[in-house]
Design a protein around this motif. Sequence first.
Motif, PDB file in Angstrom:
ATOM      1  N   LEU A  90       0.809  -1.218   0.000  1.00 19.42           N
ATOM      2  CA  LEU A  90       0.000   0.000   0.000  1.00 19.42           C
ATOM      3  C   LEU A  90       0.846   1.274   0.000  1.00 19.42           C
ATOM      4  N   LEU A 124      -1.328   2.575   5.901  1.00 18.87           N
ATOM      5  CA  LEU A 124      -0.894   3.562   4.914  1.00 18.87           C
ATOM      6  C   LEU A 124       0.131   4.547   5.439  1.00 18.87           C
ATOM      7  N   ASN A 183       2.208   3.033  -2.265  1.00 17.55           N
ATOM      8  CA  ASN A 183       2.036   4.010  -3.341  1.00 17.55           C
ATOM      9  C   ASN A 183       0.612   4.560  -3.443  1.00 17.55           C
ATOM     10  N   ILE A 184      -0.205   4.327  -2.430  1.00 22.31           N
ATOM     11  CA  ILE A 184      -1.588   4.807  -2.467  1.00 22.31           C
ATOM     12  C   ILE A 184      -1.618   6.333  -2.389  1.00 22.31           C
ATOM     13  N   GLN A 185      -2.346   6.946  -3.324  1.00 21.37           N
ATOM     14  CA  GLN A 185      -2.441   8.407  -3.396  1.00 21.37           C
ATOM     15  C   GLN A 185      -3.868   8.927  -3.230  1.00 21.37           C
ATOM     16  N   CYS A 238      -7.544  -1.202  -9.144  1.00 20.36           N
ATOM     17  CA  CYS A 238      -7.292  -0.601  -7.829  1.00 20.36           C
ATOM     18  C   CYS A 238      -7.033  -1.694  -6.801  1.00 20.36           C
ATOM     19  N   VAL A 265      -8.123   7.468  -1.735  1.00 16.66           N
ATOM     20  CA  VAL A 265      -8.929   6.380  -1.186  1.00 16.66           C
ATOM     21  C   VAL A 265     -10.398   6.634  -1.513  1.00 16.66           C
ATOM     22  N   GLU A 271      -4.104   2.268 -10.180  1.00 19.38           N
ATOM     23  CA  GLU A 271      -3.331   1.362  -9.331  1.00 19.38           C
ATOM     24  C   GLU A 271      -2.819   2.039  -8.064  1.00 19.38           C
ATOM     25  N   ASN A 272      -2.931   3.361  -8.006  1.00 19.87           N
ATOM     26  CA  ASN A 272      -2.525   4.103  -6.811  1.00 19.87           C
ATOM     27  C   ASN A 272      -3.728   4.565  -5.988  1.00 19.87           C
ATOM     28  N   MET A 273      -4.902   3.979  -6.277  1.00 19.08           N
ATOM     29  CA  MET A 273      -6.110   4.322  -5.517  1.00 19.08           C
ATOM     30  C   MET A 273      -6.634   3.072  -4.823  1.00 19.08           C
ATOM     31  N   LEU A 274      -7.122   3.277  -3.627  1.00 16.26           N
ATOM     32  CA  LEU A 274      -7.657   2.195  -2.807  1.00 16.26           C
ATOM     33  C   LEU A 274      -9.177   2.278  -2.817  1.00 16.26           C
TER      34      LEU A 274
END
Length: 231
Positions: A2, A224, A4-6, A187, A8, A167-170
């Motif tokens: 997780l 995160l 690289n999550i930018q 995602c 949510v 791919e950077n969103m949860l």
Amino acid sequence: MLKNIQAVAFDLDGTLVDSIPDLAASANAMRVELGLAELPRETVQSYVGDGINALVHRALSGDYHGKVNANLLERGFPVFMRHYAHHIANATRPYPETEAGLGLLKTLHLPLAVVTNKSEMLAVKLLKELNLLDYFSIVVGGDTLPERKPSPEPLWYVAEILGVAPENMLMVGDSHNDLLAAKAAGCLSVGVTFGYGNMAQLACDDATRPDLIVNKLPEIYENLRPSQPKD
């Protein structure tokens, strides 16, 4: 996983709030006005997740896969909508620690979104009445776009608006629709154990297995937040 999550995105009903009491009350008010017997709350809960149209259709038929004639549907839908719009937050409440979890994520400077199959107007109204709307940069409802979850379109739309790669969103949710949409959009996904879906069962299927399962929203922040340097 997780790191690289930018951004949510959250489902609404069954993830941020428990809305079954008011949905069931409105469904039964509609049935009573049309001369039908009330349904148990648990039955109405099983009808939730695919938008208001599906909920009204199922509530009128009393069967998840039941058929309803067009005349009954035409009479019932406005009755439900009128009652629900006026009583949308009578008994609906955020799940415990929802606001704490959202507040913690905001400290990471992550934009937050709501992606729900509820109509956009009703979703915004509910979030506003529960004082949750200001946490979110965007609210996408089931009627905002031509397609809704489990289609990936709503998540792709949110990612584009927020300027992040999918791919950077949860995506955080409680149902098969949430998890299928996340996987189709590319995602990562978080499944919550306290919603309306059976997360243990969903996790057994490759198609709906979330990347992370949490018992409360602050756990997302714990996964995160940047790692603390060791002494």
